[in-house]
Design a protein around this motif. Structure first.
Motif, PDB file in Angstrom:
ATOM      1  N   THR A 265      45.758   4.021  55.862  1.00  0.00           N
ATOM      2  CA  THR A 265      46.676   5.049  56.344  1.00  0.00           C
ATOM      3  C   THR A 265      47.519   5.511  55.158  1.00  0.00           C
ATOM      4  OG1 THR A 265      46.793   4.089  58.559  1.00  0.00           O
ATOM      5  CG2 THR A 265      48.562   5.592  57.915  1.00  0.00           C
ATOM      6  N   ILE A 266      47.468   6.781  54.862  1.00  0.00           N
ATOM      7  CA  ILE A 266      48.241   7.318  53.735  1.00  0.00           C
ATOM      8  C   ILE A 266      48.872   8.641  54.139  1.00  0.00           C
ATOM      9  CG2 ILE A 266      46.817   6.234  51.944  1.00  0.00           C
ATOM     10  CD1 ILE A 266      45.447   8.956  51.552  1.00  0.00           C
ATOM     11  N   ARG A 267      49.885   9.023  53.389  1.00  0.00           N
ATOM     12  CA  ARG A 267      50.492  10.339  53.561  1.00  0.00           C
ATOM     13  C   ARG A 267      50.332  11.099  52.251  1.00  0.00           C
ATOM     14  NH1 ARG A 267      53.223  12.491  57.491  1.00  0.00           N
ATOM     15  NH2 ARG A 267      54.497  14.359  57.128  1.00  0.00           N
ATOM     16  N   VAL A 268      49.828  12.310  52.351  1.00  0.00           N
ATOM     17  CA  VAL A 268      49.563  13.094  51.145  1.00  0.00           C
ATOM     18  C   VAL A 268      50.248  14.455  51.264  1.00  0.00           C
ATOM     19  CG1 VAL A 268      47.346  11.991  50.676  1.00  0.00           C
ATOM     20  CG2 VAL A 268      47.421  14.055  52.096  1.00  0.00           C
ATOM     21  N   ARG A 269      50.542  15.035  50.117  1.00  0.00           N
ATOM     22  CA  ARG A 269      51.093  16.392  50.056  1.00  0.00           C
ATOM     23  C   ARG A 269      50.321  17.184  49.012  1.00  0.00           C
ATOM     24  NH1 ARG A 269      54.385  16.667  45.508  1.00  0.00           N
ATOM     25  NH2 ARG A 269      55.106  14.644  44.694  1.00  0.00           N
ATOM     26  N   GLY A 270      50.441  18.479  49.083  1.00  0.00           N
ATOM     27  CA  GLY A 270      49.681  19.325  48.180  1.00  0.00           C
ATOM     28  C   GLY A 270      50.475  19.769  46.964  1.00  0.00           C
ATOM     29  N   GLN A 271      49.753  20.103  45.908  1.00  0.00           N
ATOM     30  CA  GLN A 271      50.304  20.720  44.708  1.00  0.00           C
ATOM     31  C   GLN A 271      49.351  21.813  44.236  1.00  0.00           C
ATOM     32  OE1 GLN A 271      51.188  18.020  41.491  1.00  0.00           O
ATOM     33  NE2 GLN A 271      53.321  17.796  42.123  1.00  0.00           N
ATOM     34  N   VAL A 272      49.924  22.839  43.653  1.00  0.00           N
ATOM     35  CA  VAL A 272      49.121  23.972  43.186  1.00  0.00           C
ATOM     36  C   VAL A 272      49.504  24.328  41.763  1.00  0.00           C
ATOM     37  CG1 VAL A 272      48.441  26.369  43.622  1.00  0.00           C
ATOM     38  CG2 VAL A 272      49.022  24.889  45.544  1.00  0.00           C
ATOM     39  N   LYS A 273      48.485  24.627  40.965  1.00  0.00           N
ATOM     40  CA  LYS A 273      48.726  25.172  39.626  1.00  0.00           C
ATOM     41  C   LYS A 273      48.646  26.691  39.731  1.00  0.00           C
ATOM     42  CE  LYS A 273      46.871  23.361  35.891  1.00  0.00           C
ATOM     43  NZ  LYS A 273      45.854  23.023  34.846  1.00  0.00           N
ATOM     44  N   TYR A 274      49.753  27.350  39.431  1.00  0.00           N
ATOM     45  CA  TYR A 274      49.833  28.810  39.507  1.00  0.00           C
ATOM     46  C   TYR A 274      49.833  29.415  38.107  1.00  0.00           C
ATOM     47  CZ  TYR A 274      51.296  28.631  44.449  1.00  0.00           C
ATOM     48  OH  TYR A 274      51.358  28.435  45.803  1.00  0.00           O
ATOM     49  N   LEU A 275      49.256  30.624  38.009  1.00  0.00           N
ATOM     50  CA  LEU A 275      49.364  31.417  36.785  1.00  0.00           C
ATOM     51  C   LEU A 275      50.004  32.756  37.150  1.00  0.00           C
ATOM     52  CD1 LEU A 275      46.927  31.888  33.868  1.00  0.00           C
ATOM     53  CD2 LEU A 275      47.892  33.913  34.950  1.00  0.00           C
ATOM     54  N   GLU A 276      51.022  33.136  36.394  1.00  0.00           N
ATOM     55  CA  GLU A 276      51.677  34.436  36.569  1.00  0.00           C
ATOM     56  C   GLU A 276      51.428  35.277  35.326  1.00  0.00           C
ATOM     57  OE1 GLU A 276      55.777  34.240  38.241  1.00  0.00           O
ATOM     58  OE2 GLU A 276      55.466  32.066  38.123  1.00  0.00           O
ATOM     59  N   ARG A 277      51.240  36.567  35.535  1.00  0.00           N
ATOM     60  CA  ARG A 277      51.067  37.493  34.413  1.00  0.00           C
ATOM     61  C   ARG A 277      51.662  38.854  34.772  1.00  0.00           C
ATOM     62  NH1 ARG A 277      44.895  39.958  34.223  1.00  0.00           N
ATOM     63  NH2 ARG A 277      44.552  40.139  36.476  1.00  0.00           N
ATOM     64  N   THR A 278      51.948  39.651  33.726  1.00  0.00           N
ATOM     65  CA  THR A 278      52.491  40.997  33.887  1.00  0.00           C
ATOM     66  C   THR A 278      51.616  41.980  33.116  1.00  0.00           C
ATOM     67  OG1 THR A 278      54.757  40.163  34.114  1.00  0.00           O
ATOM     68  CG2 THR A 278      54.501  42.481  33.515  1.00  0.00           C
ATOM     69  N   CYS A 279      51.306  43.097  33.748  1.00  0.00           N
ATOM     70  CA  CYS A 279      50.492  44.145  33.117  1.00  0.00           C
ATOM     71  C   CYS A 279      51.198  45.492  33.221  1.00  0.00           C
ATOM     72  CB  CYS A 279      49.124  44.250  33.789  1.00  0.00           C
ATOM     73  SG  CYS A 279      48.120  42.744  33.729  1.00  0.00           S
TER      74      CYS A 279
ATOM     75  N   LYS B  85      52.711  42.920  38.535  1.00  0.00           N
ATOM     76  CA  LYS B  85      52.889  41.474  38.378  1.00  0.00           C
ATOM     77  C   LYS B  85      51.985  40.752  39.370  1.00  0.00           C
ATOM     78  CE  LYS B  85      57.618  41.603  36.600  1.00  0.00           C
ATOM     79  NZ  LYS B  85      58.993  41.070  36.716  1.00  0.00           N
ATOM     80  N   GLN B  86      51.327  39.711  38.875  1.00  0.00           N
ATOM     81  CA  GLN B  86      50.377  38.971  39.695  1.00  0.00           C
ATOM     82  C   GLN B  86      50.624  37.473  39.556  1.00  0.00           C
ATOM     83  OE1 GLN B  86      46.240  38.986  38.432  1.00  0.00           O
ATOM     84  NE2 GLN B  86      45.530  39.217  40.544  1.00  0.00           N
ATOM     85  N   LYS B  87      50.478  36.757  40.682  1.00  0.00           N
ATOM     86  CA  LYS B  87      50.597  35.298  40.689  1.00  0.00           C
ATOM     87  C   LYS B  87      49.385  34.738  41.414  1.00  0.00           C
ATOM     88  CE  LYS B  87      53.870  31.576  41.728  1.00  0.00           C
ATOM     89  NZ  LYS B  87      55.228  31.254  42.246  1.00  0.00           N
ATOM     90  N   ILE B  88      48.621  33.903  40.706  1.00  0.00           N
ATOM     91  CA  ILE B  88      47.338  33.430  41.216  1.00  0.00           C
ATOM     92  C   ILE B  88      47.294  31.894  41.231  1.00  0.00           C
ATOM     93  CG2 ILE B  88      44.858  33.314  40.716  1.00  0.00           C
ATOM     94  CD1 ILE B  88      45.682  35.965  41.761  1.00  0.00           C
ATOM     95  N   PRO B  89      46.863  31.275  42.362  1.00  0.00           N
ATOM     96  CA  PRO B  89      46.601  29.831  42.361  1.00  0.00           C
ATOM     97  C   PRO B  89      45.328  29.536  41.575  1.00  0.00           C
ATOM     98  CG  PRO B  89      46.919  30.687  44.608  1.00  0.00           C
ATOM     99  CD  PRO B  89      46.694  31.860  43.708  1.00  0.00           C
ATOM    100  N   LEU B  90      45.434  28.722  40.541  1.00  0.00           N
ATOM    101  CA  LEU B  90      44.266  28.367  39.749  1.00  0.00           C
ATOM    102  C   LEU B  90      43.524  27.185  40.348  1.00  0.00           C
ATOM    103  CD1 LEU B  90      45.639  28.688  36.090  1.00  0.00           C
ATOM    104  CD2 LEU B  90      44.317  30.373  37.390  1.00  0.00           C
ATOM    105  N   SER B  91      44.264  26.188  40.821  1.00  0.00           N
ATOM    106  CA  SER B  91      43.649  24.972  41.371  1.00  0.00           C
ATOM    107  C   SER B  91      44.646  24.256  42.268  1.00  0.00           C
ATOM    108  CB  SER B  91      43.186  24.037  40.245  1.00  0.00           C
ATOM    109  OG  SER B  91      44.296  23.626  39.461  1.00  0.00           O
ATOM    110  N   THR B  92      44.115  23.349  43.095  1.00  0.00           N
ATOM    111  CA  THR B  92      44.960  22.554  43.984  1.00  0.00           C
ATOM    112  C   THR B  92      44.659  21.071  43.793  1.00  0.00           C
ATOM    113  OG1 THR B  92      43.335  22.634  45.782  1.00  0.00           O
ATOM    114  CG2 THR B  92      45.002  24.376  45.741  1.00  0.00           C
ATOM    115  N   CYS B  93      45.605  20.228  44.182  1.00  0.00           N
ATOM    116  CA  CYS B  93      45.397  18.782  44.169  1.00  0.00           C
ATOM    117  C   CYS B  93      46.271  18.149  45.239  1.00  0.00           C
ATOM    118  CB  CYS B  93      45.676  18.182  42.795  1.00  0.00           C
ATOM    119  SG  CYS B  93      47.418  18.249  42.316  1.00  0.00           S
ATOM    120  N   THR B  94      45.992  16.904  45.559  1.00  0.00           N
ATOM    121  CA  THR B  94      46.796  16.165  46.531  1.00  0.00           C
ATOM    122  C   THR B  94      47.518  15.030  45.836  1.00  0.00           C
ATOM    123  OG1 THR B  94      44.868  14.810  47.098  1.00  0.00           O
ATOM    124  CG2 THR B  94      45.349  16.704  48.499  1.00  0.00           C
TER     125      THR B  94
END
Length: 310
Positions: free
Chosen positions: A262-276, A298-307
């Protein structure tokens, strides 16, 4: 004989002088009775804007004495709050920017009129004054029947990229495996609120008003990280932040859970932001009139996720 020739010469000079006087008087009379503006240009109905159009003024000395809204009679003003007038060689512009007037070195009236993107007609009058004569040019300008994006220029601002790791949009959950075997547990719901975002901003006149709201999607430059495409697609071109779900329909995120765990997990995301920076070239489909809109994307994109185990 010589005396007759001399008298004939004097007579000829008198006749010539009278002829010149007659011609001059006729020319002056014609000028006095000629209109300041060609009749065909006095009442104009348009479905477009235009740039640097010349309107001839039939007078040596003239001024634009006023510009007013046709239905209310309101006098239109420049950016300093003064009534818009044009007296000397040079240019003046309305505070809202959609009308520019210039008196050229050739004593012509040059007009630039930006598109009317409103569904209501734009009605205005330009008053021309010369001595005791006053005439008006009346404009009724309607929205174009359609607009087309002809060209896009998009350039990413150097140094604008920023990568962050956070729990933004992530949830947490408790996972249990009461069996004797390892099993995969669906943890998709942890990331259900993770989104990419897009934001357009521009201070240009009508920057977003030309768009057909039923089809506002535009293709923008793909996002490459170390030669790998992490985003490619279309985003709504509107003056607001828009979002796109990271978890696509039918996709699933799973975690392998050991037996009797039995475990409790939460999420994390690696985001990249850029301006054009972007420049769009737009065409009025009816008239062919072209104009440019510039702004920032302006754009913000999730690159990857992890627990993360809590």
């Amino acid at each position: 004989m010589q005396k007759l020739l001399k008298l004939s010469s004097i007579f000829s000079i008198v006749i010539l002088s009278l002829s010149m006087l007659t011609v001059t008087s006729c020319a002056k009379f014609a000028l006095d009775n000629e209109g300041l503006i060609d009749p065909s240009l006095k009442n104009l109905t348009l479905h477009t804007g235009f740039t640097d159009n010349i309107i001839p003024i039939h007078a040596d000395i003239w001024t634009v004495s006023y510009v007013r809204e046709a239905t209310t009679g309101e006098i239109l003003r420049d950016s300093t709050g003064k009534a818009l007038k044009l007296e000397n060689i040079g240019a003046v512009q309305l505070d809202k920017g959609w009308l520019k007037m210039e008196k050229t070195n050739k004593n012509e009236l040059k007009l630039t009129l930006l598109e009317n993107f409103n569904s209501r007609p734009r009605n205005f009058v330009i008053g021309i004054l010369s001595a005791d004569k006053k005439e008006e040019i009346s404009f009724t300008q309607n929205r174009g029947e359609g607009y087309e994006l002809l060209k896009k220029e998009v350039e990413e601002v150097k140094g604008s990229r920023k990568i962050t790791v956070s729990a933004e949009g992530c949830g947490s959950m408790e996972l249990r495996n009461n069996s004797n075997r390892e099993k995969k547990v669906d943890i998709t719901s942890i990331f259900k609120d993770v989104k990419s975002s897009s934001l357009f901003a521009s201070s240009d006149y009508g920057a977003f008003d030309w768009v057909n709201q039923q089809d506002s999607l535009v293709s923008m430059d793909e996002l490459l990280v170390d030669g790998v495409v992490h985003w490619r697609g279309r985003v709504p071109y509107i003056a607001d932040r828009t979002f796109e779900e990271y978890i696509k329909p039918g996709s699933k995120e799973e975690l392998l859970l050991k037996p009797h765990t039995t475990i409790r997990v939460r999420g994390q995301v690696k985001y990249l932001e850029r301006t054009c920076r972007y420049t769009f070239t737009i065409k009025n489909k009816t008239s062919g009139n072209r104009f440019e809109v510039q702004g920032i994307w302006k754009q913000k994109i999730p690159l990857s996720t992890c627990t993360v185990l809590e």
